[in-house]
Design a protein around this motif. Structure first.
Motif, PDB file in Angstrom:
ATOM      1  N   LYS A 137     -41.492  -9.938 -11.517  1.00 40.03           N
ATOM      2  CA  LYS A 137     -41.818 -11.016 -12.453  1.00 40.03           C
ATOM      3  C   LYS A 137     -42.253 -12.281 -11.715  1.00 40.03           C
ATOM      4  N   THR A 138     -41.567 -12.581 -10.621  1.00 35.99           N
ATOM      5  CA  THR A 138     -41.849 -13.796  -9.866  1.00 35.99           C
ATOM      6  C   THR A 138     -43.227 -13.764  -9.225  1.00 35.99           C
ATOM      7  N   PHE A 139     -43.649 -12.603  -8.772  1.00 35.69           N
ATOM      8  CA  PHE A 139     -44.908 -12.501  -8.048  1.00 35.69           C
ATOM      9  C   PHE A 139     -45.991 -11.776  -8.838  1.00 35.69           C
ATOM     10  N   THR A 140     -45.942 -11.919 -10.135  1.00 33.99           N
ATOM     11  CA  THR A 140     -47.045 -11.551 -11.020  1.00 33.99           C
ATOM     12  C   THR A 140     -47.181 -12.674 -12.019  1.00 33.99           C
ATOM     13  N   ASN A 141     -48.390 -12.962 -12.375  1.00 33.75           N
ATOM     14  CA  ASN A 141     -48.637 -14.067 -13.285  1.00 33.75           C
ATOM     15  C   ASN A 141     -49.572 -13.577 -14.388  1.00 33.75           C
TER      16      ASN A 141
END
Length: 183
Positions: A137-141
């Protein structure tokens, strides 16, 4: 008054300025970012010990991972904890981080993407435990296109691969392993 000189610039600070050669052992930090100074570490509270009954042999598994990390001097050790929501990935990551702190390693929590993150983490020249909770989640936008999304993770590949010298225990938790770069 304390004066810090960096290159040709001098900065004046009050008496609270401390210059540390290393992060204190068994301390906990969070990566933050400011447009003017870039990435930096903010001291934070240590992960809390689980208050509920923990089933399984998490302590022994965490010790096993910590021993493996300690035996691999000069190389990063990575642990990916993946699976459905609610199975205890974050709980185990907390237990492992606490074991690392008990062994004297600082813990650095990364809970958001910041520009230059890989270079910043590589600049930390000491053994440490880095925790990427909910990496998928943190490294997908979702507001970016697919190329941009993979670029967020690509920036960390050299760091994870050990191209940069260092000895860090990297813990990643993720719900959807399919959203984590295959490399």
């Amino acid at each position: 008054m304390n004066i810090m000189k960096r290159g040709t610039s001098a900065f004046i600070y009050d008496q609270s300025l401390q210059v540390l050669g290393r992060l204190p052992s068994a301390s906990c930090w969070k990566v933050e970012y400011d447009d003017r100074q870039g990435a930096f570490l903010m001291e934070t509270d240590a992960p809390s010990k689980p208050e509920m009954k923990v089933y399984g042999d998490h302590g022994a598994r965490a010790e096993h991972i910590l021993r493996a990390y300690q035996s691999r001097q000069g190389a990063h050790t990575g642990v990916i904890l993946s699976g459905a929501k609610g199975i205890g990935k974050t709980l185990f990551a907390r237990i492992l981080a606490l074991k690392a702190m008990d062994a004297g390693y600082p813990v650095i929590r990364v809970d958001r993407f910041v520009p230059g993150l890989a270079e910043f983490l590589a600049s930390i020249k000491q053994d440490a435990c880095i925790l990427f909770d909910e990496f998928d989640k943190t490294f997908t936008n979702p507001s970016r296109d697919a190329v941009d999304q993979t670029h967020l993770q690509h920036q960390l590949l050299g760091f994870f691969d050990g191209v940069t010298k260092g000895h860090m225990l990297c813990i990643l938790t993720c719900n959807d392993l399919g959203k984590v770069n295959e490399f």
